[in-house]
Enzyme design. Structure first.
Site, PDB file in Angstrom:
ATOM      1  N   LYS A   1       0.855  -1.193   0.000  1.00 22.13           N
ATOM      2  CA  LYS A   1       0.000   0.000   0.000  1.00 22.13           C
ATOM      3  C   LYS A   1       0.889   1.240   0.000  1.00 22.13           C
ATOM      4  O   LYS A   1       1.647   1.458   0.937  1.00 22.13           O
ATOM      5  CB  LYS A   1      -0.914   0.014   1.224  1.00 22.13           C
ATOM      6  CG  LYS A   1      -1.671   1.347   1.361  1.00 22.13           C
ATOM      7  CD  LYS A   1      -2.571   1.418   2.578  1.00 22.13           C
ATOM      8  CE  LYS A   1      -2.951   2.868   2.851  1.00 22.13           C
ATOM      9  NZ  LYS A   1      -3.828   3.015   4.023  1.00 22.13           N
TER      10      LYS A   1
ATOM     11  N   GLY B   1      -8.544   8.672   9.687  1.00 26.67           N
ATOM     12  CA  GLY B   1      -8.815   8.716  11.125  1.00 26.67           C
ATOM     13  C   GLY B   1      -9.931   9.662  11.525  1.00 26.67           C
ATOM     14  O   GLY B   1     -10.205   9.822  12.711  1.00 26.67           O
TER      15      GLY B   1
ATOM     16  N   ALA C   1      -9.899   5.074   4.060  1.00 24.32           N
ATOM     17  CA  ALA C   1      -9.932   6.199   5.010  1.00 24.32           C
ATOM     18  C   ALA C   1     -11.265   6.939   4.999  1.00 24.32           C
ATOM     19  O   ALA C   1     -11.859   7.154   3.954  1.00 24.32           O
ATOM     20  CB  ALA C   1      -8.823   7.202   4.759  1.00 24.32           C
ATOM     21  N   GLY C   2     -11.706   7.288   6.180  1.00 20.43           N
ATOM     22  CA  GLY C   2     -12.883   8.139   6.321  1.00 20.43           C
ATOM     23  C   GLY C   2     -14.124   7.440   6.835  1.00 20.43           C
ATOM     24  O   GLY C   2     -15.015   8.080   7.384  1.00 20.43           O
TER      25      GLY C   2
ATOM     26  N   ASN D   1      -9.303   1.368   9.559  1.00 20.76           N
ATOM     27  CA  ASN D   1      -8.569   1.035  10.782  1.00 20.76           C
ATOM     28  C   ASN D   1      -9.262   1.645  12.001  1.00 20.76           C
ATOM     29  O   ASN D   1      -9.812   0.962  12.855  1.00 20.76           O
ATOM     30  CB  ASN D   1      -7.120   1.529  10.667  1.00 20.76           C
ATOM     31  CG  ASN D   1      -6.196   1.033  11.770  1.00 20.76           C
ATOM     32  OD1 ASN D   1      -5.016   0.873  11.575  1.00 20.76           O
ATOM     33  ND2 ASN D   1      -6.696   0.779  12.972  1.00 20.76           N
ATOM     34  N   THR D   2      -9.293   2.980  12.040  1.00 18.07           N
ATOM     35  CA  THR D   2      -9.763   3.669  13.240  1.00 18.07           C
ATOM     36  C   THR D   2     -11.217   3.344  13.584  1.00 18.07           C
ATOM     37  O   THR D   2     -11.562   3.245  14.770  1.00 18.07           O
ATOM     38  CB  THR D   2      -9.580   5.189  13.057  1.00 18.07           C
ATOM     39  OG1 THR D   2      -8.256   5.431  12.590  1.00 18.07           O
ATOM     40  CG2 THR D   2      -9.768   5.930  14.359  1.00 18.07           C
TER      41      THR D   2
END
EC number: 2.8.1.10
Lengths: 265, 70
Positions: free
Chosen positions: A108, A169, A195-196, A217-218
């Site tokens: 990535k 995040g 992301a997001g 992830n977050t």
């Protein structure tokens, strides 16, 4: 009785750079309370790919537990990232080390433009993509939600394009559904929202737009119950994929009754 | 016996005996060479050569592994 609805969890798959996966959810391995929780969340998510970072070994504590002791790289595909890299040069250096550490080429790439937004620097990202592809890497590339940039990455050798839904995040959800859809329509390589995503419905939105997958992830790691959220994300990605394949109804401005009008008493 | 070699390992000074290989350094630190990657003076040191490459005074080494990340 014949069930004509195929079970998407057993028949649905996607392919990136010749490798086929059943799960369309890629999860990160950062921000967890501990390795045990991280491993349990990966299990609950059904993910077959996890992102990992490349960092210096703590030489003063060589016996500290390692991620590889908890998430087996022979069972789960490790996708090394370039998080924290702000130039093409740093990102390439990081991935050369990652290739040596892991022995695989699927990576990535993310080249960041500034710390406050962690927005990608597309000039450096494009440069790094070209160099990596020439060195035999298979870069899945974090990028802006711009259909032209996505095409340029594809031409440069990206094996997947991964537009952000919102800043890394942030958990703000997919801010620009139109451009994500345009990227999906124009791409010949897999498109993943990276992301997001903050909660399950937003993962479903990404899949309903026709994305091949979602990377997060977050949203899982910072949930009150990360393992339950991991399961929610698994189900949301499957639901969104099914909804996309099923083809949603047309929208109307006013009501349309579902019960027949004929035969009213 | 010649003087010890001065290295920089992950940004910190470290001394090793002359004639040490990269593999000697890695296992001397207590790391499993199969779980790390090594860069020597900005160049990747391929895992298959770690036992053959001898360290030189002033070498700068980076030893990395996979950690959690998004």
């Amino acid at each position: 009785m014949t069930d004509t609805v195929s079970d998407s969890s057993t028949t649905d798959s996607w392919t990136v750079a010749g490798r086929t996966f059943r799960s369309r959810l890629i999860v990160g391995t950062g921000k967890y309370k501990d390795f045990e929780q991280n491993a349990a969340a990966v299990e609950a998510s059904g993910a077959e790919i996890v992102t990992v970072a490349v960092r210096r070994v703590n030489v003063s504590d060589p016996k500290a537990p390692m991620l590889t002791d908890f998430i087996d790289p022979r069972k789960i595909t490790y996708l090394p990232n370039t998080a924290g890299c702000f130039t093409a040069e740093d990102a390439i250096r990081t991935l050369r080390l990652a290739r040596e550490a892991g022995g695989w080429d699927l990576v990535k790439l993310e080249v960041l433009g500034e710390a406050r937004t962690l927005y990608p620097d597309m000039r450096e990202t494009l440069k790094a993509t070209e160099i990596l592809a020439n060195e035999g890497f298979l870069p899945m590339v974090y990028c802006v939600d711009d259909p032209i940039a996505a095409k340029q990455l594809e031409d440069a050798g990206a094996v997947a394009v991964m537009p952000l839904g919102a800043p890394i995040g942030s958990g703000l959800g997919i801010q620009n559904k139109v451009t994500v859809r345009l990227i999906v329509e124009g791409a010949k390589v897999p498109v993943l929202v990276d992301a997001g995503v903050g909660t399950a419905s937003e993962a479903a939105v990404a899949m309903e737009l026709g994305c091949d997958g979602v990377l997060m992830n977050t949203a899982i790691a910072e949930a009150r119950d990360p393992i339950r959220m991991a399961r929610a994300m698994k189900l949301a990605v499957e639901a969104g994929r099914d909804a996309y394949l099923a083809g949603r109804m047309a929208q109307r401005r006013y009501a349309d009754p579902s019960s027949p009008l004929a035969g009213l008493i | 016996m010649a003087e010890e070699l001065s290295l920089t390992v992950n940004g910190e000074p470290r001394r090793v005996a002359p004639g040490s290989s990269i593999a000697d350094l890695v296992s001397g630190i207590g790391l499993d060479p199969r779980k790390v990657a090594v860069e020597r003076n900005g160049e990747i040191a391929p895992r298959s050569t770690l036992a053959d490459v001898l360290l030189a005074d002033g070498d700068v080494l980076e030893i990395v592994h996979f950690v959690g990340g998004g």
